[in-house]
Motif scaffolding. Sequence first.
Motif, PDB file in Angstrom:
ATOM      1  N   ALA A  12       0.831  -1.209   0.000  1.00 40.92           N
ATOM      2  CA  ALA A  12       0.000   0.000   0.000  1.00 40.92           C
ATOM      3  C   ALA A  12       0.860   1.251   0.000  1.00 40.92           C
ATOM      4  O   ALA A  12       0.512   2.264  -0.629  1.00 40.92           O
ATOM      5  N   ALA A  13       1.998   1.192   0.693  1.00 36.93           N
ATOM      6  CA  ALA A  13       2.866   2.370   0.780  1.00 36.93           C
ATOM      7  C   ALA A  13       3.670   2.593  -0.495  1.00 36.93           C
ATOM      8  O   ALA A  13       3.972   3.735  -0.860  1.00 36.93           O
ATOM      9  N   THR A  14       4.035   1.521  -1.182  1.00 36.42           N
ATOM     10  CA  THR A  14       4.910   1.653  -2.352  1.00 36.42           C
ATOM     11  C   THR A  14       4.144   1.792  -3.668  1.00 36.42           C
ATOM     12  O   THR A  14       4.747   2.130  -4.685  1.00 36.42           O
ATOM     13  N   SER A  15       2.850   1.520  -3.665  1.00 37.05           N
ATOM     14  CA  SER A  15       2.068   1.609  -4.910  1.00 37.05           C
ATOM     15  C   SER A  15       1.540   3.018  -5.097  1.00 37.05           C
ATOM     16  O   SER A  15       0.983   3.616  -4.172  1.00 37.05           O
ATOM     17  N   SER A  16       1.692   3.539  -6.290  1.00 32.83           N
ATOM     18  CA  SER A  16       1.109   4.839  -6.612  1.00 32.83           C
ATOM     19  C   SER A  16      -0.372   4.661  -6.910  1.00 32.83           C
ATOM     20  O   SER A  16      -0.861   3.535  -7.050  1.00 32.83           O
ATOM     21  N   ASP A  17      -1.111   5.770  -7.037  1.00 29.14           N
ATOM     22  CA  ASP A  17      -2.553   5.687  -7.252  1.00 29.14           C
ATOM     23  C   ASP A  17      -2.879   4.852  -8.489  1.00 29.14           C
ATOM     24  O   ASP A  17      -3.788   4.021  -8.473  1.00 29.14           O
ATOM     25  N   VAL A  18      -2.136   5.092  -9.563  1.00 22.44           N
ATOM     26  CA  VAL A  18      -2.263   4.311 -10.792  1.00 22.44           C
ATOM     27  C   VAL A  18      -0.874   4.072 -11.345  1.00 22.44           C
ATOM     28  O   VAL A  18      -0.016   4.955 -11.315  1.00 22.44           O
ATOM     29  N   THR A  19      -0.636   2.863 -11.824  1.00 22.57           N
ATOM     30  CA  THR A  19       0.661   2.507 -12.413  1.00 22.57           C
ATOM     31  C   THR A  19       0.452   2.092 -13.858  1.00 22.57           C
ATOM     32  O   THR A  19      -0.415   1.255 -14.154  1.00 22.57           O
ATOM     33  N   VAL A  20       1.268   2.653 -14.735  1.00 24.39           N
ATOM     34  CA  VAL A  20       1.238   2.303 -16.157  1.00 24.39           C
ATOM     35  C   VAL A  20       2.508   1.535 -16.474  1.00 24.39           C
ATOM     36  O   VAL A  20       3.612   1.943 -16.091  1.00 24.39           O
ATOM     37  N   SER A  21       2.370   0.410 -17.157  1.00 33.38           N
ATOM     38  CA  SER A  21       3.533  -0.397 -17.536  1.00 33.38           C
ATOM     39  C   SER A  21       3.320  -0.967 -18.929  1.00 33.38           C
ATOM     40  O   SER A  21       2.229  -0.870 -19.500  1.00 33.38           O
ATOM     41  N   ALA A  22       4.379  -1.551 -19.474  1.00 29.26           N
ATOM     42  CA  ALA A  22       4.306  -2.114 -20.824  1.00 29.26           C
ATOM     43  C   ALA A  22       3.401  -3.345 -20.838  1.00 29.26           C
ATOM     44  O   ALA A  22       3.171  -3.988 -19.812  1.00 29.26           O
ATOM     45  N   LYS A  23       2.894  -3.672 -22.000  1.00 27.73           N
ATOM     46  CA  LYS A  23       2.007  -4.817 -22.142  1.00 27.73           C
ATOM     47  C   LYS A  23       2.673  -6.117 -21.705  1.00 27.73           C
ATOM     48  O   LYS A  23       2.042  -7.013 -21.170  1.00 27.73           O
ATOM     49  N   GLY A  24       3.982  -6.212 -21.917  1.00 28.42           N
ATOM     50  CA  GLY A  24       4.686  -7.458 -21.583  1.00 28.42           C
ATOM     51  C   GLY A  24       5.048  -7.594 -20.122  1.00 28.42           C
ATOM     52  O   GLY A  24       5.567  -8.639 -19.709  1.00 28.42           O
ATOM     53  N   ALA A  25       4.786  -6.580 -19.326  1.00 29.49           N
ATOM     54  CA  ALA A  25       5.135  -6.636 -17.906  1.00 29.49           C
ATOM     55  C   ALA A  25       4.121  -7.477 -17.136  1.00 29.49           C
ATOM     56  O   ALA A  25       2.955  -7.568 -17.515  1.00 29.49           O
ATOM     57  N   SER A  26       4.566  -8.092 -16.057  1.00 33.48           N
ATOM     58  CA  SER A  26       3.665  -8.874 -15.213  1.00 33.48           C
ATOM     59  C   SER A  26       2.843  -7.939 -14.341  1.00 33.48           C
ATOM     60  O   SER A  26       3.132  -6.746 -14.224  1.00 33.48           O
TER      61      SER A  26
END
Length: 451
Positions: A51-65
């Motif tokens: 909860a502390a390390t996650s931003s409100d929304v995270t955008v990543s590449a399609k190939g990311a897990s």
Amino acid sequence: MTVLRTSMRNFFAHKGRMALSAVAVLLSVAFVCGTLVFTDTMNTTFDKLFAATSSDVTVSAKGASDTGETTSKNGKPPVMPADVVGKVRGAAGVKSAEGTVFSSAVTVVDADKDSLSPTSGGPTIVGGWNANEARTMKITEGAAPRNSAQIMVDEDTADKHHLKLGDEIGVITAVGTHTAKVSGVAAFQVTNPGAAIFYLDTRTAQETLVGEPGVFTNVNVTAAAGVSDAQLKKNVAAALGGDYKVQTAKETADANQKQVGGFLNVMKYAMLGFAGIAFLVGIFLIINTFSMLVAQRTREIGLMRAIGSSRRQINRSVLAEALLLGVVGSVLGVGAGVGIAVGLMKLMSMTGMNLSTDDLTVAWTTPVVGLVLGVVVTVLAAYLPARRAGKVSPMAALRDAGAPPTPGPVSYGPCSDCCSPAAARPASTSPPPPTRRARAPCGSAWASCSA
């Protein structure tokens, strides 16, 4: 009430035997409760971390897990072009957006080429220092990296490997080996899950981990006031056209928790297996204890039957003793279980996974499970001895069960009357007619003697 008083009296009259069975119940319940408290505490710790390390929304590449781990077969993390950050910033409801680079497909060594990776099996992560990391890490010594010659290390890793400012560190990736000197040390604001974390400046991280500048593995997005994470996700996904993976803080945390949960479940069920063995041993010990107590109290039980106690009352009396034993052992076992959980946390801290007792989690279900399990198992184990006690006849009060034989001549002994020298060689040629008193005990012995 009479049955209860009798049970209490018998319970305290055999404290030695009861104590041994109580220890068996205590250990069994302690294993179960300790396992539940420990795993619940681990879940709480990781929930706070994610909860502390996650931003409100995270955008990543399609190939990311879903957890953001490196998934590319070439050892490099999936990346996005830098212009994605600009597109995200233009979405409605976005307060800020920042690109970052990190990878766990790395090996970090010191100047002597010794690995700095955790021995506990935790990940080694190298990434760029950014505002999101500054929320969860506090620089306690030195400064954040500003150029390619500098690197910052987490405090736990620095303490474990005795790293100081100015020490040389090598980062080995699929791109090559990058060497830098320690410029700062940062401490976790939340519990360290056992990872070794190193920070480079953003450009150096791009070149070291990916091999090219101007790319990012993730974009951390912060929502404007009054905008929910779910709404922000929709806005960002619409701005990017569905070409990238967009997750809310909860989705990212759930994905990470699911990954950690697999490891925790293996540990949990392994420990519960030991608890099951302890319960099995305890069952045999309880059965043996109550069987011996019933055997010793046969005359007492027979006397109670003779003065009017029914089989059901005798049965209930023994089961009441077992109930009292189960309650005492289970209550002590719950307390011991919390102690076991704290001990396991200390043990995990020695391996590099720091777990704070501030996060100690005792759910209301834990003592309930411990008490119910301990009491039910104890009462069930004592059921067979209780049934045997209920079948004791009132005539048992008249028997001198277990008394040693009386020394000296026995009036009805087979040889005292018929096998003495005088009896074996009588004066007359014919044996005296057997009397009722001599025939009853001697039986066939008289025939053998007279012959």
